[in-house]
Design a protein around this motif. Structure first.
Motif, PDB file in Angstrom:
ATOM      1  N   GLU A 290      -4.498 -12.526  -2.881  1.00  0.00           N
ATOM      2  CA  GLU A 290      -5.181 -13.727  -3.376  1.00  0.00           C
ATOM      3  C   GLU A 290      -4.736 -14.127  -4.780  1.00  0.00           C
ATOM      4  O   GLU A 290      -4.596 -15.311  -5.066  1.00  0.00           O
TER       5      GLU A 290
ATOM      6  N   ILE B 262      -7.790  -9.025   7.147  1.00  0.00           N
ATOM      7  CA  ILE B 262      -7.978  -9.484   5.757  1.00  0.00           C
ATOM      8  C   ILE B 262      -7.011 -10.624   5.457  1.00  0.00           C
ATOM      9  O   ILE B 262      -7.372 -11.637   4.866  1.00  0.00           O
TER      10      ILE B 262
ATOM     11  N   ASN C 295      -5.185  -6.707  -0.471  1.00  0.00           N
ATOM     12  CA  ASN C 295      -6.115  -6.955  -1.578  1.00  0.00           C
ATOM     13  C   ASN C 295      -5.443  -7.576  -2.798  1.00  0.00           C
ATOM     14  O   ASN C 295      -6.125  -8.004  -3.726  1.00  0.00           O
ATOM     15  N   LEU C 296      -4.114  -7.603  -2.812  1.00  0.00           N
ATOM     16  CA  LEU C 296      -3.402  -8.195  -3.959  1.00  0.00           C
ATOM     17  C   LEU C 296      -2.921  -9.614  -3.653  1.00  0.00           C
ATOM     18  O   LEU C 296      -2.319 -10.271  -4.505  1.00  0.00           O
TER      19      LEU C 296
ATOM     20  N   ASP D 294      -2.587  -5.357   7.440  1.00  0.00           N
ATOM     21  CA  ASP D 294      -4.027  -5.567   7.601  1.00  0.00           C
ATOM     22  C   ASP D 294      -4.313  -7.034   7.948  1.00  0.00           C
ATOM     23  O   ASP D 294      -4.751  -7.824   7.111  1.00  0.00           O
TER      24      ASP D 294
ATOM     25  N   ASP E 115      -0.086  -5.089   0.439  1.00  0.00           N
ATOM     26  CA  ASP E 115      -1.460  -4.759   0.060  1.00  0.00           C
ATOM     27  C   ASP E 115      -2.280  -6.043   0.108  1.00  0.00           C
ATOM     28  O   ASP E 115      -2.206  -6.879  -0.799  1.00  0.00           O
TER      29      ASP E 115
ATOM     30  N   GLU F 243       0.874  -1.175   0.000  1.00  0.00           N
ATOM     31  CA  GLU F 243       0.000   0.000   0.000  1.00  0.00           C
ATOM     32  C   GLU F 243       0.914   1.229   0.000  1.00  0.00           C
ATOM     33  O   GLU F 243       1.903   1.251   0.751  1.00  0.00           O
TER      34      GLU F 243
END
Ligand SMILES: Cc1ncc(COP(=O)(O)O)c(C=O)c1O
Length: 362
Positions: free
Chosen positions: A118, A142, A115-116, A139, A113, A106
Motif C-alpha cells: 500500500e 490481501i 503488507n508493504l 498472499d 510482502d 517476505e
C-alpha cells in the motif's frame, strides 16, 4: 551417483509413445499454426485450472505482455512487483514503457510482502503483479483487497506455479489475469517456448486472442497493435500428451519436497509453504550462508544446484534508470546471496533424494 536437475530426457522417454504420436499427427496434417490441438489444449487447460478462459501463447514472457496489452497499460503507468524474480516480470512492464515499482519480499516464502504494497501505491499505479515464486502463490487475498480498495488490476505471474493452489483455487484462476510458462524445465513444460494467459473476464479474453495474432479481428483487419504470439501446434500437441500425467507429476513433486524437508528441516532453512496454499514446486530452494562451498561440495558428488536468482532486479544494470540502490530491498538482497535450488523434478527417486540429503547433512 549423478543426479539430473530437471530430468527432461527421462520425462520424454516416459511419455514418448503419446508425444511422438501427437507430433506425428500434426506433421501429417501440417496444421502448424493454430491447429485444432491448440484449441483442444485450451479447453483442457480451462478444465484443469477452473479459469473461464485459457489462451495459449508463445512464452511466459509474452503472456505477461499480452496481459498488460489487454489491460491497456500506458507509458508511465506504474505496476508494483517484486525485485526477487526472473527478469521477465519487470522487463515486460518496462517493455510496455510503464514503470516497475518494486516492493520487498517476505523472507520465508520469497513472495512479495503484501503488507508493504500500500505504501508503494501512487496515483499512477495501475496494477499489482505478484509472482508465485518457486511455485507458491503470494498472499492473493490481501493483494486483491488492496487492489479492490485502490481500483487496481492484479496480474499474477504464475510462470513457475502452474497447478498450485490458494485456498480452493488454482493460481491460474485468481487475479484479473494470471499467466504461466511452458518453458521445458517448468513444472508443466513443452519442448520449446510456450505459455498461457488465464482470465475469467470475457473482454480481456477477447482482446488477448486478437493481440496474439497481430491484433486482428478478421484476417488482415487489425483492431489493435498486437504481436506474433501464438503457441505452435506441435507444442500444443506435446502438452496435450503430458497434461493427463500432470496431477501425478504434481503429487510426485510434493513427495520429493516432503522427503527433502523431512531430512533437512533440523539442519537447514527449508522452504515454507503457507497452510492455505500448495506449491507446484518449480524449485526446491533452501537458504544457506556458505553457498559457494555448499554448491562445490554437491557438485563434487554429482549433484547439480542452481541459484534463482543471484541479483535482485533493482540492482540490475538494465534497471539503473529506476535509481534504486543497494539496501533499498534488503530482504531480496539477502535472499539473493543465500538461495540455492536443489534438484527437483517428478522423477527423482527416494534413493536419489536420500543421497542428496545425506551429502547435505555431512
Ligand atoms: C517468474 C517468471 N516470469 C516469467 C518467466 C518467463 O517465461 P518464459 O521463459 O516462458 O518466457 C519466467 C521464466 O523463467 C519466470 O520464472
Amino acid at each position: 551417483m549423478n543426479i539430473d536437475f530437471a530430468n527432461l530426457q527421462l520425462q520424454y522417454q516416459k511419455y514418448k509413445v503419446d508425444i511422438d504420436a501427437n507430433i506425428k499427427a500434426v506433421l501429417n496434417k501440417s496444421n502448424y499454426i493454430m491447429g485444432e490441438e491448440v484449441h483442444e489444449l485450451e479447453r483442457a487447460l480451462e478444465e484443469f485450472t477452473g479459469a473461464k478462459h485459457a489462451i495459449t501463447c508463445s512464452s511466459g514472457t509474452d503472456a505477461l505482455l499480452l496481459a498488460m496489452m489487454a489491460m491497456d497499460i500506458q507509458p508511465d503507468d506504474e505496476i508494483i512487483t517484486t525485485p526477487f524474480t526472473f527478469i521477465a516480470s519487470a522487463e515486460t512492464i518496462a517493455l510496455m514503457k510503464a514503470k516497475p515499482v518494486f516492493v520487498d519480499i517476505e523472507s520465508d516464502t520469497f513472495n512479495i510482502d503484501a503488507n508493504l504494497i500500500e505504501i508503494a501505491i501512487t496515483d499512477k499505479t495501475k496494477a499489482i503483479m505478484p509472482v508465485s515464486l518457486y511455485g507458491q502463490p503470494a498472499d492473493i487475498d490481501i493483494i486483491q483487497a488492496i487492489a479492490d480498495k485502490h481500483n487496481l488490476k492484479v496480474i499474477i505471474d504464475g510462470a513457475q506455479s502452474f497447478g498450485s493452489t490458494y485456498n480452493d483455487k488454482t493460481d491460474s484462476n485468481l487475479g484479473d489475469i494470471s499467466t504461466t510458462s511452458f518453458f521445458p524445465a517448468k513444472p508443466l513444460g513443452c519442448y520449446g517456448d510456450g505459455g498461457a494467459v488465464f482470465t475469467n473476464n470475457d473482454e480481456y479474453a477477447k482482446a488477448i486472442k486478437m493481440m496474439r495474432v497481430h491484433g486482428q479481428n478478421k484476417r488482415y483487419y487489425h483492431k489493435y497493435i498486437g504481436m506474433g504470439g501464438r503457441l505452435d501446434t506441435i507444442q500444443a500437441a506435446i502438452l496435450l500428451a503430458k497434461l493427463p500425467h500432470y496431477p501425478q507429476e504434481l503429487a510426485n513433486r510434493q513427495q520429493v519436497a516432503q522427503l527433502y524437508t523431512d531430512a533437512l528441516f533440523d539442519t537447514l532453512q527449508t522452504p515454507v509453504i503457507r497452510s492455505n496454499r500448495s506449491s507446484a514446486w518449480a524449485q526446491y530452494t533452501i537458504r544457506v550462508n556458505n553457498r559457494d562451498a555448499l554448491q562445490a561440495k554437491l557438485k563434487d558428488n554429482g549433484i547439480p544446484t542452481a541459484v534463482h536468482y543471484p541479483m535482485p532486479l533493482h540492482l540490475q544494470e538494465c534497471f539503473q534508470y529506476l535509481n534504486c540502490k543497494q539496501g533499498d530491498f534488503p530482504i531480496s538482497e539477502k535472499a539473493s546471496n543465500e538461495v540455492t535450488s536443489l534438484p527437483m523434478n517428478s522423477f527423482l527417486t527416494e534413493e536419489e533424494v536420500q543421497y542428496i540429503t545425506k551429502i547435505l547433512n555431512i
